[in-house]
Enzyme design. Sequence first.
Site, PDB file in Angstrom:
ATOM      1  CE1 TYR A 248      -4.129   1.973   0.219  1.00 55.21           C
ATOM      2  CE2 TYR A 248      -2.903   3.284   1.916  1.00 55.21           C
ATOM      3  CZ  TYR A 248      -3.993   2.987   0.984  1.00 55.21           C
ATOM      4  OH  TYR A 248      -4.910   3.964   0.949  1.00 55.21           O
TER       5      TYR A 248
HETATM    6  N1  LIG Z   1     -10.406   5.123   3.715  1.00 57.21           N
HETATM    7  C1  LIG Z   1      -9.267   5.612   4.088  1.00 57.21           C
HETATM    8  O1  LIG Z   1      -8.983   5.659   5.147  1.00 57.21           O
HETATM    9  C2  LIG Z   1      -8.363   5.958   2.925  1.00 57.21           C
HETATM   10  C3  LIG Z   1      -7.038   6.745   3.357  1.00 57.21           C
HETATM   11  C4  LIG Z   1      -6.339   7.017   2.472  1.00 57.21           C
HETATM   12  C5  LIG Z   1      -6.418   6.721   0.922  1.00 57.21           C
HETATM   13  N2  LIG Z   1      -7.493   6.193   0.811  1.00 57.21           N
HETATM   14  C6  LIG Z   1      -7.610   5.807  -0.787  1.00 57.21           C
HETATM   15  O2  LIG Z   1      -8.973   6.172  -1.202  1.00 57.21           O
HETATM   16  C7  LIG Z   1      -9.422   5.387  -2.381  1.00 57.21           C
HETATM   17  C8  LIG Z   1     -10.822   4.958  -1.755  1.00 57.21           C
HETATM   18  O3  LIG Z   1     -10.917   4.218  -0.786  1.00 57.21           O
HETATM   19  P1  LIG Z   1     -12.162   3.904   0.231  1.00 57.21           P
HETATM   20  O4  LIG Z   1     -12.021   4.000   1.593  1.00 57.21           O
HETATM   21  O5  LIG Z   1     -13.202   4.557  -0.368  1.00 57.21           O
HETATM   22  O6  LIG Z   1     -12.379   2.299  -0.241  1.00 57.21           O
HETATM   23  P2  LIG Z   1     -13.668   1.287  -0.389  1.00 57.21           P
HETATM   24  O7  LIG Z   1     -13.160   0.200  -0.395  1.00 57.21           O
HETATM   25  O8  LIG Z   1     -14.906   1.914   0.403  1.00 57.21           O
HETATM   26  O9  LIG Z   1     -13.981   1.733  -1.908  1.00 57.21           O
HETATM   27  C9  LIG Z   1     -13.298   1.603  -3.110  1.00 57.21           C
HETATM   28  C10 LIG Z   1     -13.855   1.217  -4.275  1.00 57.21           C
HETATM   29  O10 LIG Z   1     -13.135   0.754  -5.329  1.00 57.21           O
HETATM   30  C11 LIG Z   1     -13.653  -0.415  -6.026  1.00 57.21           C
HETATM   31  N3  LIG Z   1     -12.512  -0.992  -6.462  1.00 57.21           N
HETATM   32  C12 LIG Z   1     -11.607  -1.816  -5.914  1.00 57.21           C
HETATM   33  N4  LIG Z   1     -10.924  -2.493  -6.877  1.00 57.21           N
HETATM   34  C13 LIG Z   1     -11.162  -1.913  -8.134  1.00 57.21           C
HETATM   35  C14 LIG Z   1     -10.652  -2.089  -9.254  1.00 57.21           C
HETATM   36  N5  LIG Z   1      -9.621  -2.768  -9.597  1.00 57.21           N
HETATM   37  N6  LIG Z   1     -11.373  -1.540 -10.348  1.00 57.21           N
HETATM   38  C15 LIG Z   1     -12.282  -0.662 -10.036  1.00 57.21           C
HETATM   39  N7  LIG Z   1     -12.891  -0.554  -9.095  1.00 57.21           N
HETATM   40  C16 LIG Z   1     -12.335  -0.890  -7.941  1.00 57.21           C
HETATM   41  C17 LIG Z   1     -14.242  -0.941  -5.071  1.00 57.21           C
HETATM   42  O11 LIG Z   1     -15.243  -2.005  -5.504  1.00 57.21           O
HETATM   43  C18 LIG Z   1     -15.007   0.071  -4.240  1.00 57.21           C
HETATM   44  O12 LIG Z   1     -16.283   0.393  -4.841  1.00 57.21           O
HETATM   45  C19 LIG Z   1      -8.490   4.279  -2.293  1.00 57.21           C
HETATM   46  O13 LIG Z   1      -7.666   4.675  -3.271  1.00 57.21           O
HETATM   47  C20 LIG Z   1      -7.828   4.312  -0.909  1.00 57.21           C
HETATM   48  O14 LIG Z   1      -6.419   3.799  -1.265  1.00 57.21           O
HETATM   49  C21 LIG Z   1      -8.520   5.729   1.757  1.00 57.21           C
END
Ligand SMILES: NC(=O)c1ccc[n+]([C@@H]2O[C@H](COP(=O)([O-])OP(=O)(O)OC[C@H]3O[C@@H](n4cnc5c(N)ncnc54)[C@H](O)[C@@H]3O)[C@@H](O)[C@H]2O)c1
Length: 250
Positions: free
Chosen positions: A157
């Site tokens: 990650y």
């Molecule tokens: N939630 C956190 O704490 C956090 C912190 C920092 C960064 N992020 C980043 O924010 C982004 C969104 O995270 P989130 O918390 O909303 O996650 P989440 O798991 O709630 O949502 C992610 C979405 O991406 C989709 N997805 C996964 N793999 C995929 C693929 N190969 N192709 C298309 N869609 C795909 C999933 O089906 C899901 O709908 C990510 O890149 C994550 O790394 C999240």
Amino acid sequence: MNRFEDQVAVISGGADGLGKGIAERIALEGGRVALFDVNPHTLDQTVNEFKNRGFKATAYVVDVSSEEMVSQSFQQVEASYGKIDIMVNAAGIVGPTNIKITEYPTDAFDKIYSINLRGSFLMTKYAIKAMEKANYGRILLIASIAGKEGNPGMVGYSATKSGVIGLVKGIGKEYAETGITLNGLAPAVIKTAMNEKTSPEQLAYMTAKIPMKRLGTVEEVAAISTWIVSKECSFSTGFVFDISGGRATY
Ligand SMILES: NC(=O)c1ccc[n+]([C@@H]2O[C@H](COP(=O)([O-])OP(=O)(O)OC[C@H]3O[C@@H](n4cnc5c(N)ncnc54)[C@H](O)[C@@H]3O)[C@@H](O)[C@H]2O)c1
């Protein structure tokens, strides 16, 4: 406010979490949202929910690591709506957590690379191809504080999110003299489904590092993200914005 009236936005990972929250805010302010997601079930649910609320929303089942699916889906959006003004890449996975590199499965590293980094590359490549035609575009790649600082226990990650920051800085400068801007966002822990899979030890470590001592919310991420992809954000490119409750020091 109607900041996104007549604009077309592609949002990956748009079925859930941060992508859904950002899409909701764009749609609420008049934009048409094309949601790209690999999960057909949540994608259907979200698009139906959005349509019931009167939003202009369309679903595309896309795995962002597949060049064929990404390229075809961008072509379909362009064919249907004539242009693409905004692209937010929020698709991403967290991969193994609370584990040292010596135990980290190499195939898990390859998988997280394909989605988080190769996916960001592909989504940006095809978004810019579409945006160049109108010489206008706003691109936002969701990175992470893990990419700035490196979180132990989650090398895949941290490394892929550092890679996303590299994409933002390099590509932002490539297009700085055009009407297309490309920026990143580096959130600390935000309350979404993604963290339900993170080990409690890993989550406690990450929350303890936040000076505000709380998780961020989807609404807070949507507020800053929609400003970054609005017309108003016109003199920033190749930059990684912060939303970390005080954790980031640069
Ligand atoms: N939630 C956190 O704490 C956090 C912190 C920092 C960064 N992020 C980043 O924010 C982004 C969104 O995270 P989130 O918390 O909303 O996650 P989440 O798991 O709630 O949502 C992610 C979405 O991406 C989709 N997805 C996964 N793999 C995929 C693929 N190969 N192709 C298309 N869609 C795909 C999933 O089906 C899901 O709908 C990510 O890149 C994550 O790394 C999240």
